[in-house]
Design an enzyme around this catalytic site. Structure first.
Site, PDB file in Angstrom:
ATOM      1  N   GLU A 174       0.810  -1.229   0.000  1.00 21.67           N
ATOM      2  CA  GLU A 174       0.000   0.000   0.000  1.00 21.67           C
ATOM      3  C   GLU A 174       0.840   1.274   0.000  1.00 21.67           C
ATOM      4  O   GLU A 174       0.629   2.186   0.802  1.00 21.67           O
ATOM      5  CB  GLU A 174      -0.984  -0.028   1.184  1.00 21.67           C
ATOM      6  N   ASP A 224      -1.085  -3.762  -3.402  1.00 24.56           N
ATOM      7  CA  ASP A 224      -1.876  -2.565  -3.093  1.00 24.56           C
ATOM      8  C   ASP A 224      -3.364  -2.816  -3.328  1.00 24.56           C
ATOM      9  O   ASP A 224      -3.738  -3.756  -4.018  1.00 24.56           O
ATOM     10  CB  ASP A 224      -1.418  -1.368  -3.929  1.00 24.56           C
ATOM     11  N   GLU A 292      -5.881 -10.649  -2.171  1.00 21.99           N
ATOM     12  CA  GLU A 292      -6.781 -10.505  -1.009  1.00 21.99           C
ATOM     13  C   GLU A 292      -8.247 -10.455  -1.443  1.00 21.99           C
ATOM     14  O   GLU A 292      -9.033  -9.634  -0.957  1.00 21.99           O
ATOM     15  CB  GLU A 292      -6.431  -9.227  -0.225  1.00 21.99           C
TER      16      GLU A 292
HETATM   17  O1  G3I Z   1      -5.054  -8.768  18.242  1.00 23.53           O
HETATM   18  C1  G3I Z   1      -5.938  -7.794  18.797  1.00 23.53           C
HETATM   19  C2  G3I Z   1      -6.681  -8.351  19.963  1.00 23.53           C
HETATM   20  O2  G3I Z   1      -5.754  -8.638  20.984  1.00 23.53           O
HETATM   21  C3  G3I Z   1      -7.716  -7.336  20.437  1.00 23.53           C
HETATM   22  O3  G3I Z   1      -8.474  -7.880  21.450  1.00 23.53           O
HETATM   23  C4  G3I Z   1      -8.645  -6.946  19.291  1.00 23.53           C
HETATM   24  C5  G3I Z   1      -9.624  -5.858  19.681  1.00 23.53           C
HETATM   25  O4  G3I Z   1     -10.089  -5.150  18.564  1.00 23.53           O
HETATM   26  O5  G3I Z   1      -7.864  -6.458  18.225  1.00 23.53           O
HETATM   27  C6  G3I Z   1      -6.948  -7.414  17.720  1.00 23.53           C
HETATM   28  O6  G3I Z   1      -6.247  -6.826  16.670  1.00 23.53           O
HETATM   29  C7  G3I Z   1      -6.953  -6.704  15.470  1.00 23.53           C
HETATM   30  C8  G3I Z   1      -6.181  -7.469  14.398  1.00 23.53           C
HETATM   31  O7  G3I Z   1      -6.790  -7.250  13.145  1.00 23.53           O
HETATM   32  C9  G3I Z   1      -6.159  -8.971  14.675  1.00 23.53           C
HETATM   33  O8  G3I Z   1      -7.456  -9.477  14.673  1.00 23.53           O
HETATM   34  C10 G3I Z   1      -7.008  -5.223  15.103  1.00 23.53           C
HETATM   35  O9  G3I Z   1      -7.841  -4.534  16.023  1.00 23.53           O
HETATM   36  C11 G3I Z   1      -7.549  -5.067  13.706  1.00 23.53           C
HETATM   37  O10 G3I Z   1      -7.435  -3.698  13.323  1.00 23.53           O
HETATM   38  C12 G3I Z   1      -6.746  -5.902  12.744  1.00 23.53           C
HETATM   39  O11 G3I Z   1      -7.314  -5.758  11.468  1.00 23.53           O
HETATM   40  C13 G3I Z   1      -6.566  -6.297  10.408  1.00 23.53           C
HETATM   41  C14 G3I Z   1      -6.242  -5.165   9.429  1.00 23.53           C
HETATM   42  O12 G3I Z   1      -5.547  -5.694   8.320  1.00 23.53           O
HETATM   43  C15 G3I Z   1      -5.362  -4.102  10.064  1.00 23.53           C
HETATM   44  O13 G3I Z   1      -5.077  -3.096   9.142  1.00 23.53           O
HETATM   45  C16 G3I Z   1      -7.409  -7.344   9.699  1.00 23.53           C
HETATM   46  O14 G3I Z   1      -7.584  -8.466  10.583  1.00 23.53           O
HETATM   47  C17 G3I Z   1      -6.723  -7.801   8.422  1.00 23.53           C
HETATM   48  O15 G3I Z   1      -7.607  -8.583   7.677  1.00 23.53           O
HETATM   49  C18 G3I Z   1      -6.360  -6.578   7.590  1.00 23.53           C
HETATM   50  O16 G3I Z   1      -5.657  -7.018   6.457  1.00 23.53           O
HETATM   51  C19 G3I Z   1      -5.350  -6.019   5.499  1.00 23.53           C
HETATM   52  C20 G3I Z   1      -4.113  -6.454   4.764  1.00 23.53           C
HETATM   53  O17 G3I Z   1      -3.076  -6.691   5.681  1.00 23.53           O
HETATM   54  C21 G3I Z   1      -3.672  -5.397   3.747  1.00 23.53           C
HETATM   55  N1  G3I Z   1      -4.739  -5.095   2.848  1.00 23.53           N
HETATM   56  C22 G3I Z   1      -5.998  -4.732   3.459  1.00 23.53           C
HETATM   57  C23 G3I Z   1      -6.440  -5.837   4.426  1.00 23.53           C
HETATM   58  C24 G3I Z   1      -7.772  -5.535   4.978  1.00 23.53           C
HETATM   59  O18 G3I Z   1      -7.705  -4.364   5.765  1.00 23.53           O
END
Ligand code: G3I
Length: 395
Positions: A174, A224, A292
């Protein structure tokens, strides 16, 4: 199998498909074959698409627990895997002297045991990247020299550890801004025009060169979102990659995330992807990967949390998935694409239940919340055969 070799194999088999009888077999896949995706009698989507591309999924460590329903699903349905979160900088390298390799090690062991392709996501990203990279102990922003050294150490340590084991790296994630130019991330702000040659692609160039040095056989991808629909981003990406490839920077391909929705214009997707594919004029081995894929039941201008899934909507949703997969098979036939990874496999675990609207209920994947196959799964299972039948009827 290394990806560059695989692409050759995919191209060869695409040619074979057009001249021989269908390799996808005569099977008509129907929902009564298996209700739950973990049943032994469930068919396999990666098997059905094997003449076109590998089919994969983003997964989490819980999916790798052998003998569980989730493990049975991923092991049968997919042959390429990305950890959804655990190889990202904040998890794998949370502070300067601490690395957490456990989950990525687990994925790599699974890949070796079951002959799966493993992707590493991601080395350099503005998000899910801890602040220690960018600040010193006093909280001051580090210099370009310090950040370059930290980035090199990070990439070299991780890529060397998995040399020959992680096939593909999303080296940079990205980097392009939504409107124009590069995203103003800490990486760009601090490293900037490092070599003083007038462009600011330097952190990307150094990242790829460092990864290539650590594992010369790994496939190195720049990944991206919205490239398939946002032509400004596509053009920025194209111009940057053209220059970097002409300068010999070891970038093997571009990853198109493909977070789309049920209204996405597939012909625009085709045009944008074809622009990126023109980079093959500079490097004939340059590839496109879909990294993705998911298909939201909400458009970008819909902020609601619930969606009524009517029969009519399901037909529209399933038809869009078919349209997209047909495009991807076209790209495979052209030798442009050999990898398609879904961002998860069941609706209940998708990131789209929390983004961009928190707590919404979305249905973007092929398996439902109870781990039952959805109708879109069965439609996609029949698509290669139907495509081949149509092609032979036209001969
Ligand atoms: O691990 C913590 C956990 O301890 C806590 O209790 C919980 C509370 O919200 O959060 C957990 O972390 C979360 C993490 O995912 C693991 O589940 C984060 O809040 C959450 O923001 C995070 O989101 C991830 C996101 O990337 C972050 O930007 C998504 O799972 C994941 O699917 C997403 O993946 C991205 C790719 O890497 C890049 N392209 C876009 C794609 C979708 O956003």
């Amino acid at each position: 199998m290394k990806k560059k070799k695989l692409l050759g194999a995919v191209m060869a088999s695409a040619l074979l498909v057009s001249s021989l009888a269908s390799c996808s077999g005569e099977v008509n896949y129907t929902a009564d074959m298996a209700e739950y995706a973990y049943e032994d009698k469930a068919p396999s989507i990666c098997e059905v698409y094997k003449d076109y591309f590998q089919v994969g999924s983003a997964i989490n460590p819980r999916d790798l627990e052998e003998g569980t329903d989730r493990f049975n699903i991923i092991n049968k349905q997919f042959n390429v895997f990305t950890l959804e979160n655990d190889t990202k900088p904040e998890t794998i390298h949370p502070s300067e002297d601490v690395y957490n390799f456990d989950s990525t090690d687990q994925l790599v062991e699974f890949g070796e045991k079951y002959d799966k392709t493993v992707r590493g996501h991601t080395l350099v990203w503005h998000s899910q990247c801890p602040d220690w990279f960018f600040y010193d102990d006093e909280g001051n922003q580090v210099t370009a020299d310090v950040l370059v050294e930290r980035m090199k150490e990070h990439i070299t340590t991780i890529v060397s550890r998995y040399k020959g084991k992680i096939d593909t790296w999303d080296v940079c994630n990205e980097v392009v801004d939504d409107s124009y130019g590069l995203r103003l991330s800490n990486w760009l702000k601090i490293i900037g025009d490092y070599d003083g040659d007038g462009d600011n692609y330097d952190y990307i160039q150094i990242a790829f060169e460092t990864a290539h040095e650590a594992d010369p056989d790994a496939r190195l991808i720049i990944n991206d979102y919205s490239l398939e629909v946002n032509s400004n981003k596509t053009i920025t990406m194209y111009n940057m990659l053209k220059q970097l490839l002409e300068e010999g920077v070891p970038i093997d391909g571009v990853g198109i995330q493909m977070h789309i929705d049920y209204e996405t214009d597939v012909e625009r997707m085709r045009d944008n992807i074809q622009l990126l594919a023109k980079l093959r004029e500079i490097d004939p081995d340059f590839v496109i990967e879909v990294t993705e894929l998911d298909l939201s039941c909400f458009t970008s201008y819909d902020n609601s949390t619930e969606k009524e899934i009517t029969e009519e909507f399901t037909e529209q949703f399933d038809a869009k998935y078919c349209e997209v997969l047909n495009l991807l098979m076209d790209l495979s036939d052209e030798g442009i694409l050999d990898t398609v990874v879904f961002w998860g496999y069941d609706d209940g675990s998708s990131w789209l239940n929390d983004f961009p609207v928190e707590g919404r209920t979305n249905y973007p994947l092929l398996i439902d919340r109870d781990l039952k196959f959805k109708s879109a799964y069965w439609d996609l299972m029949n698509l290669p055969r139907q495509r081949e039948e149509e092609a032979s009827a036209q001969e």
